[in-house]
Design a protein around this motif. Structure first.
Motif, short mmCIF file in Angstrom:
data_model
loop_
_atom_site.label_atom_id
_atom_site.label_comp_id
_atom_site.label_asym_id
_atom_site.label_seq_id
_atom_site.Cartn_x
_atom_site.Cartn_y
_atom_site.Cartn_z
N GLN A 11 0.87 -1.17 0.00
CA GLN A 11 0.00 0.00 0.00
C GLN A 11 0.91 1.23 0.00
OE1 GLN A 11 -3.51 0.10 0.03
NE2 GLN A 11 -3.37 -2.12 -0.34
N VAL A 12 0.71 2.13 -0.96
CA VAL A 12 1.66 3.23 -1.14
C VAL A 12 0.95 4.57 -1.05
CG1 VAL A 12 3.57 4.08 -2.55
CG2 VAL A 12 2.84 1.70 -2.77
N LEU A 13 1.58 5.51 -0.32
CA LEU A 13 1.12 6.89 -0.26
C LEU A 13 2.14 7.74 -1.00
CD1 LEU A 13 -0.84 9.07 0.87
CD2 LEU A 13 0.79 9.35 2.76
N GLY A 14 1.71 8.39 -2.08
CA GLY A 14 2.57 9.30 -2.83
C GLY A 14 2.31 10.73 -2.40
N VAL A 15 3.37 11.48 -2.11
CA VAL A 15 3.25 12.86 -1.67
C VAL A 15 4.01 13.75 -2.65
CG1 VAL A 15 3.58 14.49 0.22
CG2 VAL A 15 3.16 12.07 0.73
N GLU A 16 3.35 14.81 -3.11
CA GLU A 16 3.93 15.66 -4.16
C GLU A 16 3.37 17.08 -4.02
OE1 GLU A 16 5.53 17.54 -7.19
OE2 GLU A 16 6.18 15.50 -6.68
N GLY A 17 4.19 18.06 -4.36
CA GLY A 17 3.77 19.45 -4.26
C GLY A 17 3.01 19.98 -5.46
N SER A 18 3.15 19.34 -6.62
CA SER A 18 2.50 19.80 -7.85
C SER A 18 1.15 19.13 -8.02
CB SER A 18 3.38 19.51 -9.06
OG SER A 18 2.66 19.67 -10.27
N SER A 19 0.09 19.93 -8.02
CA SER A 19 -1.25 19.37 -8.20
C SER A 19 -1.43 18.78 -9.59
CB SER A 19 -2.30 20.45 -7.93
OG SER A 19 -2.12 21.56 -8.79
N ALA A 20 -0.77 19.38 -10.59
CA ALA A 20 -0.89 18.87 -11.95
C ALA A 20 -0.27 17.48 -12.07
CB ALA A 20 -0.22 19.83 -12.94
N GLY A 75 -6.73 1.17 -5.89
CA GLY A 75 -7.08 0.62 -4.58
C GLY A 75 -5.87 0.44 -3.68
N GLN A 76 -4.67 0.51 -4.27
CA GLN A 76 -3.44 0.31 -3.50
C GLN A 76 -2.66 1.58 -3.26
OE1 GLN A 76 -2.32 -3.59 -5.87
NE2 GLN A 76 -0.74 -3.11 -4.35
N VAL A 77 -2.97 2.63 -4.01
CA VAL A 77 -2.20 3.87 -3.87
C VAL A 77 -3.13 5.03 -3.52
CG1 VAL A 77 -0.44 3.10 -5.50
CG2 VAL A 77 -2.34 4.48 -6.33
N LYS A 78 -2.57 5.96 -2.81
CA LYS A 78 -3.25 7.20 -2.47
C LYS A 78 -2.24 8.33 -2.64
CE LYS A 78 -5.66 9.59 1.30
NZ LYS A 78 -6.07 9.52 2.74
N PHE A 79 -2.72 9.48 -3.11
CA PHE A 79 -1.83 10.61 -3.34
C PHE A 79 -2.28 11.80 -2.51
CE2 PHE A 79 -1.40 8.03 -7.18
CZ PHE A 79 -0.03 7.94 -7.28
N VAL A 80 -1.29 12.51 -1.96
CA VAL A 80 -1.55 13.68 -1.12
C VAL A 80 -0.69 14.84 -1.62
CG1 VAL A 80 -1.29 14.65 1.20
CG2 VAL A 80 -2.13 12.31 0.92
N GLY A 81 -1.27 16.01 -1.71
CA GLY A 81 -0.53 17.20 -2.08
C GLY A 81 0.04 17.89 -0.85
N ALA A 82 1.35 18.21 -0.89
CA ALA A 82 1.98 18.86 0.25
C ALA A 82 3.31 19.46 -0.18
CB ALA A 82 2.21 17.87 1.40
N ASN A 83 3.69 20.54 0.49
CA ASN A 83 4.99 21.17 0.28
C ASN A 83 6.00 20.50 1.20
OD1 ASN A 83 7.23 22.75 -0.08
ND2 ASN A 83 6.34 24.62 0.77
#
Length: 432
Positions: A308-317, A333-341
């Motif tokens: 299960q993977v959480l991807g974190v990235e600052g670029s919304s695009a 179903g296995q990954v979720k992405f979050v926007g953050a600086n």
């Protein structure tokens, strides 16, 4: 004219010699060589110099393939044998880790080398109209200069792209906005090649017709970019395959925009991913964080291994495209992405994401200092750090090892940019 024995290379691939207590950096000189040089900048503790003559050559010295080497600033190491380039980059990495971070890896990973020529699938080329000579320049900047090099071929770009340089000169030189077109961005995908024209003025109808005819003749796709990278829009042809790159080992294909960040070397990106996943060793049921995830270049391959993977990235695009790639490959179903600086994260914010078994960090050149500082007592047991700057990797490694309880288990270089001084590397940290 002074002479010296070259001791080593610095992080810009300049030869280093010493005289009267001063360090002399000599362009295009190689370790072990005796050279004659001429200084062009003198400071109290160092000098910058041009190579005048090689009095005793290194066995690693070779004849550069490109006729523009030494003028064009795109490459700095074409005069050095490929294996010696790798060794020099490995030394830069090890020296940075010790002198900046005060850490040494328990294991040196074997350096990885890939295609030396035709590998550069992304490039940003300057454009300049020389009215007096009635010609157009398209190329990289000259070595240590803001001038655009007069290049007619480029062997680190794919041959079909190199072959476009001279036809592009004729095309752009004939446009009504030739003096208002400062840049071309090249992006090569699996099924198309995109050329992004940075335009400071609208095209005329005749200009548009000329671009369409060129695109049809040379099988390229033109994008127009009137302002920032986000304004780049496909101009012609409108229908057709998108830009993509593939990761066959993980059965993945990523769509991207020509101004998105992607690795310039597709073959080495596959090797880098293989090594990163091997070091991370994701297991089904584990929860893993992918920091600075971008398009999901690492996120989705890790998920392919069952984690299960959480991807974190600052670029919304970029996050939007990462989410779409996950949906297309049935991994949503296995990954979720979050926007953050991630350059301004705190320990409390990071703790709010929950506990992770493992973490992958792939930051830009600035590194991941604030993220490393924010790691708390529940931080991941294993951490893989992919770096494009050995200095910031070393700085962050110092924080991880001195303050956060990690050990630097392994580190090595990936020769992502052959013939340049750029050092791509990967490091494995584990909790003590």
């Amino acid at each position: 004219m002074p002479t010296g024995i070259i001791e080593s290379l610095d992080h810009e691939a300049r030869g280093i010699t010493r005289r009267d207590g001063k360090t002399i950096f000599v362009d295009a000189a190689l370790p072990g060589e005796e050279v004659e040089y001429a200084s062009f900048r003198q400071k109290s503790r160092y000098e910058l110099a041009h190579l005048v003559q090689v009095l005793r050559a290194s066995p690693a010295r070779v004849t550069p393939k490109c006729p523009h080497f030494g003028v064009c600033g795109g490459c700095a190491m074409q005069h050095m044998e490929a294996g010696a380039q790798l060794a020099a980059k490995q030394r830069v990495l090890e020296d940075s880790l010790w002198h900046i971070g005060r850490v040494r890896p328990a294991q040196i990973l074997p350096p990885v080398q890939g295609p030396s020529w035709g590998y550069r699938h992304r490039a940003r080329l300057g454009v300049r109209k020389l009215a007096a000579q009635d010609t157009m320049l398209i190329g990289f900047h000259e070595w240590r200069s803001s001038y655009i090099a007069d290049i007619r071929e480029c062997h680190v770009m794919p041959p079909p792209v190199s072959a476009l340089l001279m036809p592009l000169r004729a095309l752009l030189g004939g446009l009504s906005i030739a003096e208002r077109l400062p840049q071309i961005e090249v992006a090569v995908g699996e099924r198309c090649t995109a050329l992004v024209l940075r335009i400071l003025q609208k095209l005329s109808k005749q200009d548009e017709a000329a671009l369409r005819a060129f695109a049809d003749q040379h099988q390229v796709v033109f994008y127009l970019q009137p302002k920032g990278p986000e304004t780049a829009e496909r101009f012609y042809p409108l229908p057709g395959p998108p830009l993509t790159y593939v990761l066959p080992e993980f059965d993945l294909e990523f769509a991207f925009r020509p101004t998105d960040f992607t690795q310039v070397n597709h073959a080495m990106n596959r090797v880098l991913l293989r090594r990163a996943v091997q070091l991370l060793d994701p297991q089904p049921g584990e929860r893993i964080a992918d920091m600075f995830c971008g398009l999901g270049n690492f996120t989705l391959p890790i998920a392919r291994r069952g984690a299960q993977v959480l991807g974190v990235e600052g670029s919304s695009a970029l996050l939007e495209r990462a989410r779409e790639a996950a949906r297309q490959h049935g991994l949503d179903g296995q990954v979720k992405f979050v926007g953050a600086n991630l350059f301004a994260c705190s320990e409390s914010w990071l703790a709010g994401l929950g506990a992770f078994d493992k973490m992958l960090i792939d930051p830009p050149r600035e590194g991941a200092l604030e993220l490393c500082k924010a790691l708390g007592h529940q931080a991941a047991q294993r951490l893989v750090y992919v770096s494009c700057n050995p200095a910031t990797l070393a700085r962050d490694a110092g924080v991880l090892c001195a303050l956060k309880g990690y050990r630097l288990q392994a580190a090595g270089v990936i020769n992502m940019f052959a013939h340049t001084a750029h050092v791509e590397s990967i490091a494995l940290f584990e909790r003590a």
